[in-house]
Scaffold this motif. Structure first.
Motif, short mmCIF file in Angstrom:
data_model
loop_
_atom_site.label_atom_id
_atom_site.label_comp_id
_atom_site.label_asym_id
_atom_site.label_seq_id
_atom_site.Cartn_x
_atom_site.Cartn_y
_atom_site.Cartn_z
N GLY A 1 -3.38 -9.34 3.40
CA GLY A 1 -3.90 -8.51 2.34
C GLY A 1 -4.08 -7.12 2.92
N ALA A 2 -3.90 -6.07 2.13
CA ALA A 2 -3.92 -4.72 2.70
C ALA A 2 -4.62 -3.75 1.77
CB ALA A 2 -2.50 -4.25 2.98
N ILE A 3 -5.26 -2.74 2.39
CA ILE A 3 -5.92 -1.67 1.63
C ILE A 3 -5.93 -0.41 2.50
CG2 ILE A 3 -8.24 -2.27 2.47
CD1 ILE A 3 -9.31 -1.56 -0.31
N VAL A 4 -5.86 0.75 1.86
CA VAL A 4 -5.97 2.02 2.57
C VAL A 4 -7.39 2.55 2.38
CG1 VAL A 4 -5.18 4.40 2.72
CG2 VAL A 4 -3.53 2.57 2.33
N LEU A 5 -8.07 2.79 3.49
CA LEU A 5 -9.42 3.34 3.49
C LEU A 5 -9.46 4.52 4.46
CD1 LEU A 5 -11.48 0.02 3.70
CD2 LEU A 5 -11.12 1.42 1.65
N ASP A 6 -9.87 5.67 4.00
CA ASP A 6 -9.98 6.87 4.84
C ASP A 6 -8.69 7.15 5.62
OD1 ASP A 6 -12.64 7.28 4.03
OD2 ASP A 6 -13.37 5.89 5.57
N VAL B 1 0.86 -1.19 0.00
CA VAL B 1 0.00 0.00 0.00
C VAL B 1 0.89 1.24 0.00
CG1 VAL B 1 -1.89 -1.14 1.24
CG2 VAL B 1 -0.15 0.15 2.53
N LYS B 2 0.27 2.39 -0.25
CA LYS B 2 0.97 3.67 -0.15
C LYS B 2 0.21 4.55 0.82
CE LYS B 2 3.11 7.21 -3.09
NZ LYS B 2 3.20 7.71 -4.49
N LEU B 3 0.91 5.06 1.83
CA LEU B 3 0.31 5.88 2.87
C LEU B 3 1.20 7.09 3.11
CD1 LEU B 3 -2.02 6.03 5.02
CD2 LEU B 3 -0.39 4.99 6.62
N ASN B 4 0.64 8.29 2.95
CA ASN B 4 1.37 9.54 3.18
C ASN B 4 2.68 9.58 2.39
OD1 ASN B 4 -0.65 10.32 5.00
ND2 ASN B 4 0.39 9.28 6.69
N ALA C 1 -6.97 -6.09 11.22
CA ALA C 1 -6.30 -5.10 12.06
C ALA C 1 -6.24 -3.79 11.29
CB ALA C 1 -4.90 -5.57 12.44
N VAL C 2 -6.05 -2.68 12.01
CA VAL C 2 -6.05 -1.37 11.37
C VAL C 2 -4.94 -0.50 11.96
CG1 VAL C 2 -7.74 -0.39 13.00
CG2 VAL C 2 -7.52 0.58 10.70
N SER C 3 -4.38 0.38 11.11
CA SER C 3 -3.27 1.24 11.52
C SER C 3 -3.40 2.60 10.88
CB SER C 3 -1.93 0.61 11.09
OG SER C 3 -0.85 1.49 11.30
N ASP C 4 -3.01 3.64 11.63
CA ASP C 4 -3.01 4.98 11.04
C ASP C 4 -1.62 5.42 10.59
OD1 ASP C 4 -1.78 5.46 13.47
OD2 ASP C 4 -3.35 6.77 14.24
N ASN C 5 -0.61 4.55 10.81
CA ASN C 5 0.75 4.91 10.37
C ASN C 5 1.44 3.82 9.57
OD1 ASN C 5 1.50 3.00 12.27
ND2 ASN C 5 2.46 4.44 13.66
N GLY C 6 0.76 2.70 9.29
CA GLY C 6 1.31 1.64 8.48
C GLY C 6 2.20 0.67 9.22
N LEU C 7 2.52 0.95 10.48
CA LEU C 7 3.46 0.13 11.23
C LEU C 7 2.83 -0.51 12.46
CD1 LEU C 7 6.30 -0.95 11.76
CD2 LEU C 7 6.86 1.25 12.85
N ARG C 8 2.16 0.28 13.27
CA ARG C 8 1.56 -0.24 14.50
C ARG C 8 0.07 -0.47 14.27
NH1 ARG C 8 5.13 3.64 15.97
NH2 ARG C 8 3.50 5.23 15.98
N PHE C 9 -0.38 -1.70 14.51
CA PHE C 9 -1.74 -2.10 14.20
C PHE C 9 -2.53 -2.45 15.45
CE2 PHE C 9 0.19 -2.50 10.11
CZ PHE C 9 -0.83 -2.33 9.19
N ILE D 1 4.57 7.15 1.31
CA ILE D 1 5.51 6.06 1.59
C ILE D 1 4.86 4.73 1.25
CG2 ILE D 1 6.89 4.91 3.37
CD1 ILE D 1 6.91 7.57 4.88
N TYR D 2 5.64 3.84 0.65
CA TYR D 2 5.14 2.50 0.33
C TYR D 2 5.42 1.56 1.51
CZ TYR D 2 5.28 4.35 -4.44
OH TYR D 2 5.11 5.12 -5.56
N TYR D 3 4.43 0.76 1.86
CA TYR D 3 4.59 -0.26 2.89
C TYR D 3 4.28 -1.63 2.30
CZ TYR D 3 4.64 3.63 6.19
OH TYR D 3 4.97 4.78 6.86
N MET D 4 5.14 -2.58 2.60
CA MET D 4 4.92 -3.95 2.15
C MET D 4 4.81 -4.87 3.37
SD MET D 4 6.99 -6.27 -0.64
CE MET D 4 8.60 -6.14 0.17
N TYR D 5 3.77 -5.68 3.37
CA TYR D 5 3.52 -6.66 4.42
C TYR D 5 3.72 -8.06 3.82
CZ TYR D 5 1.43 -2.39 6.11
OH TYR D 5 1.23 -1.08 6.46
N TYR D 6 4.32 -8.95 4.59
CA TYR D 6 4.69 -10.26 4.03
C TYR D 6 4.77 -11.29 5.16
CZ TYR D 6 9.25 -8.77 5.79
OH TYR D 6 10.26 -8.32 6.60
N SER D 7 4.68 -12.55 4.78
CA SER D 7 4.83 -13.65 5.74
C SER D 7 6.30 -13.88 6.03
CB SER D 7 4.23 -14.94 5.18
OG SER D 7 2.86 -14.79 4.93
#
Length: 308
Positions: A81-86, A19-22, A107-115, A24-30
């Motif tokens: 799986g990830a998506i940015v909403l609002d 995803v892209k937030l502010n 889970a949800v995060s407003d900074n892409g790191l802490r959920f 910056i690109y964030y990648m989540y992976y196993s």
């Protein structure tokens, strides 16, 4: 681009979501399971989700981890799986190591790191006689003013992996009870020889009013390869080809054993990128890579290398 997390004793990163937030690109992976005498195989318990950051989609730096905390997660979590909403990142991931009882969490995060994890986790598992109750490999997309969640499940015997879809209202909070199955059957199951006994890891994008699903066909290292299908309504799907859209590599290549578990990321400028996993040693190590997807006459093609 080849990315792997080496913090747990070997190069290992699977199941990408970007995803892209502010800006910056964030990648989540196993991540790999912790190395121990009891966890020498890829399938060991104890996995978590890694978080990496990039400013150009090519160069990635690990910045954190999301580890099991809730009771339903005690054997491990993976396949985000990830998506940015609002302005917030919503993560939909699976529990691990519970067989037919594995299910989707949120889970949800407003900074892409802490959920903050949903207190009602797990939020979804399928019902009906057509499946065995398992749900893994979630991917979500806003469609028809609702959130569609694509997931993989298995037939009642637990042999054949196939795709299902559930829907939630955008104001629902996405917790347990918010989701309902869109149909009482699989929306895509293996039929082609190269798909063998598995279709999983849906990666869906909206292109000019139609949905395109990139998916992993065949189980890991059989080899898994990536196919593509199209839909007008998000439920009925038609394959674009009888052959893989993105096959595994040839002998000696980094992805000789598979090209699998795709994720389709659409950037703010409309360009699309297919992230996927591969390896050349039957799953001892795993790397993530990316290729740009071009569009010609309304259909996707692999553009390959790209510049940002």
């Amino acid at each position: 681009m080849l990315f792997a997390d080496t913090d747990r004793g070997r190069a290992f990163a699977k199941d990408p979501a970007v995803v892209k937030l502010n800006g910056i690109y964030y990648m989540y992976y196993s991540m790999a399971p912790n190395e121990s005498p009891a966890m020498k195989s890829e399938w060991g318990l104890g996995r978590g989700i890694g978080v990496a950051r990039s400013f150009n989609l090519r160069d990635w730096e690990k910045i954190g981890e999301i580890n099991p905390e809730q009771e339903c997660e005690k054997n491990g979590i993976c396949a985000p799986g990830a998506i940015v909403l609002d302005g917030k990142v919503h993560l939909f991931y699976q529990t691990y190591g519970n067989g037919a009882k594995d299910a989707i969490c949120h889970a949800v995060s407003d900074n892409g790191l802490r959920f903050a994890k949903n207190s009602s986790n797990p939020v979804f598992s399928p019902t009906g006689e057509w499946n065995n109750g398992r749900a893994i490999d979630a991917d979500v997309i806003v469609w028809d003013e609702r959130l569609f969640m694509y997931f993989a499940t298995r037939d009642p015997l637990g042999k054949t992996q196939m795709q299902g879809v559930a829907i939630a209202e955008l104001n629902s909070g996405f917790g347990h009870g918010a989701w309902h199955q869109a149909c009482d059957s699989s929306i895509l199951k293996p039929e082609l020889p190269w798909e063998q006994e598995c279709i999983e890891a849906a990666a869906v994008c909206n292109r000019e009013g139609r949905l395109f699903m990139f998916y992993g066909g065949a189980y890991n290292n059989c080899p898994q390869q990536i196919g593509c299908a199209v839909s007008e309504d998000g439920i009925t799907w038609t394959r674009l080809s009888q052959e893989p859209f993105l096959p595994n590599g040839g002998p000696g290549s980094w992805n000789a054993c598979e090209s699998g578990h795709p994720f389709l990321f659409t950037d703010e400028d409309g360009r699309t990128y297919l992230f996927y996993q591969g390896n050349a040693d039957m799953g001892r190590t795993w790397y993530l890579s990316v290729t740009e997807i071009g569009w010609r006459n309304g259909l996707p093609y692999n553009k390959g290398e790209f510049s940002i």
